[in-house]
Design a protein around this motif. Sequence first.
Motif, PDB file in Angstrom:
ATOM      1  N   ASP A 142     -56.362 -36.924  17.677  1.00  0.00           N
ATOM      2  CA  ASP A 142     -57.250 -36.308  16.695  1.00  0.00           C
ATOM      3  C   ASP A 142     -57.747 -37.333  15.675  1.00  0.00           C
ATOM      4  OD1 ASP A 142     -56.930 -33.907  17.966  1.00  0.00           O
ATOM      5  OD2 ASP A 142     -55.487 -33.089  16.526  1.00  0.00           O
ATOM      6  N   ASP A 143     -56.857 -38.204  15.211  1.00  0.00           N
ATOM      7  CA  ASP A 143     -57.259 -39.201  14.221  1.00  0.00           C
ATOM      8  C   ASP A 143     -58.209 -40.231  14.813  1.00  0.00           C
ATOM      9  OD1 ASP A 143     -55.846 -38.094  12.111  1.00  0.00           O
ATOM     10  OD2 ASP A 143     -54.031 -39.262  12.508  1.00  0.00           O
ATOM     11  N   ALA A 148     -65.984 -40.350  15.861  1.00  0.00           N
ATOM     12  CA  ALA A 148     -67.108 -39.442  15.579  1.00  0.00           C
ATOM     13  C   ALA A 148     -67.863 -39.890  14.331  1.00  0.00           C
ATOM     14  CB  ALA A 148     -66.594 -38.013  15.421  1.00  0.00           C
ATOM     15  N   ARG A 149     -67.142 -40.258  13.275  1.00  0.00           N
ATOM     16  CA  ARG A 149     -67.809 -40.698  12.043  1.00  0.00           C
ATOM     17  C   ARG A 149     -68.518 -42.028  12.248  1.00  0.00           C
ATOM     18  NH1 ARG A 149     -71.218 -40.140   8.297  1.00  0.00           N
ATOM     19  NH2 ARG A 149     -70.797 -41.255   6.335  1.00  0.00           N
ATOM     20  N   PRO A 192     -58.494 -45.638  12.281  1.00  0.00           N
ATOM     21  CA  PRO A 192     -57.820 -44.359  12.536  1.00  0.00           C
ATOM     22  C   PRO A 192     -56.568 -44.208  11.673  1.00  0.00           C
ATOM     23  CG  PRO A 192     -58.436 -45.430  14.599  1.00  0.00           C
ATOM     24  CD  PRO A 192     -58.677 -46.436  13.512  1.00  0.00           C
ATOM     25  N   HIS A 199     -60.207 -39.789  17.443  1.00  0.00           N
ATOM     26  CA  HIS A 199     -61.471 -39.106  17.709  1.00  0.00           C
ATOM     27  C   HIS A 199     -62.265 -38.901  16.415  1.00  0.00           C
ATOM     28  CE1 HIS A 199     -60.899 -37.231  21.975  1.00  0.00           C
ATOM     29  NE2 HIS A 199     -60.624 -38.520  21.935  1.00  0.00           N
ATOM     30  N   ALA A 200     -61.593 -38.564  15.330  1.00  0.00           N
ATOM     31  CA  ALA A 200     -62.295 -38.366  14.054  1.00  0.00           C
ATOM     32  C   ALA A 200     -62.952 -39.663  13.598  1.00  0.00           C
ATOM     33  CB  ALA A 200     -61.320 -37.859  12.996  1.00  0.00           C
TER      34      ALA A 200
END
Length: 388
Positions: free
Chosen positions: A300-301, A307-308, A294, A303-304
């Motif tokens: 947000d970071d 997700a990837r 992250p 979660h991103a």
Amino acid sequence: MRVTLADPLSLIPGFERAHREQSVRYPAAAPGWQPVHTVYVPADRFGAGTVAEWGAAALELFTRHLPGPEHLGALFGLPAPLAGDVHGRVAAKLSREPVEDLRIDFEDGYGVRPAEEDGHAAGAAEAVAALHAAGALPRRWGLRVKSFADGDPGRSLRTLDGFLTGVTERAGTLPEGFTVTFPKVLMRDYLYQFADCLAALEQGLGLPGGTLRFEVQVEATQTVGFLDTGLAASLGGRLAAAHFGVFDYTASCSLPPHEQRLDHPACDHARHVMQTAFAGTGVELSDGSLAASPASDGRDDVHALWARHAELVGHSLRHGFYQGWDMHPSHLVSRFVTVYAFHLRHHAEFDQRVRAWQEQREAGGGVMDEPATVKTMAAALRRAGLAL
């Protein structure tokens, strides 16, 4: 019944030999437990507290950024009942067993440090012995040595020897679950040379024959070129697994940096070659990693990143690779979420269809299962039972 051939077996005098060879090459055993991941930690950053530290860091991120099933379901696209089941399982897993397979890295993650490597090998052995004494050593564990392709096999073998000697002296035995990762195998001969060295180490350490096994890293086009269906048998049971190395492999294909990713078609090709070479041999397969963490601890970071990572883990699972590498504590969350969701999503359906086949009745819904499909579903249920 009338037949034409009086003695058909006399026409195939080589059958017995071929069938024995088939049994050796393809033992056709039911899938056993396989770790869902391998956690790689550079040797200079590894200690007796590493496993607990990874688990605590992953659990803190999970609790902070996925406090409830609804948050997990929204991020990973899971329906409410499945999200609730997965959320509970992941929380328990991170508390109980955050690392299933541990690899102490003396290769790319460690670098070339000749003046320090002996000391780090001795320190790693001491830490492993401490984990074993505390009952906290992961079910699978081991180290990754330097490649013979670097032109200095002596360094690779010295580290392996010192590490194993240190562990067995401190623990009084070699704890179960050991394996060694053999990277960047550009020549097939290196495999047999390494296997011979393992046999010599067994003898020197007083270990039963066949105790020391290794996993080959497939991370170059040259390696893919010599994978074949007879390779595992030719190594006499020493080869335990084949692990894909995404970044070295994509570099060997001359892919640009932004295309060095696990879901690139070039990687799909290499993985399918691995499947073809090792199907039915008992050699486990593992996919590679996401080399990212992250960008910050912010929601947000994190979660991103999750997700990837979930996209890549899902890609591996859909292609029949049930294990991969994790390089950061945050990866444990998205790894276990994706693996559990994958195994649970179709579990009830597979169970019903297998039962229908066994009971010789219709499965319903217009499904007409072939025997091979039923066998695959039964294997999937067994694999799910071992992973969940």
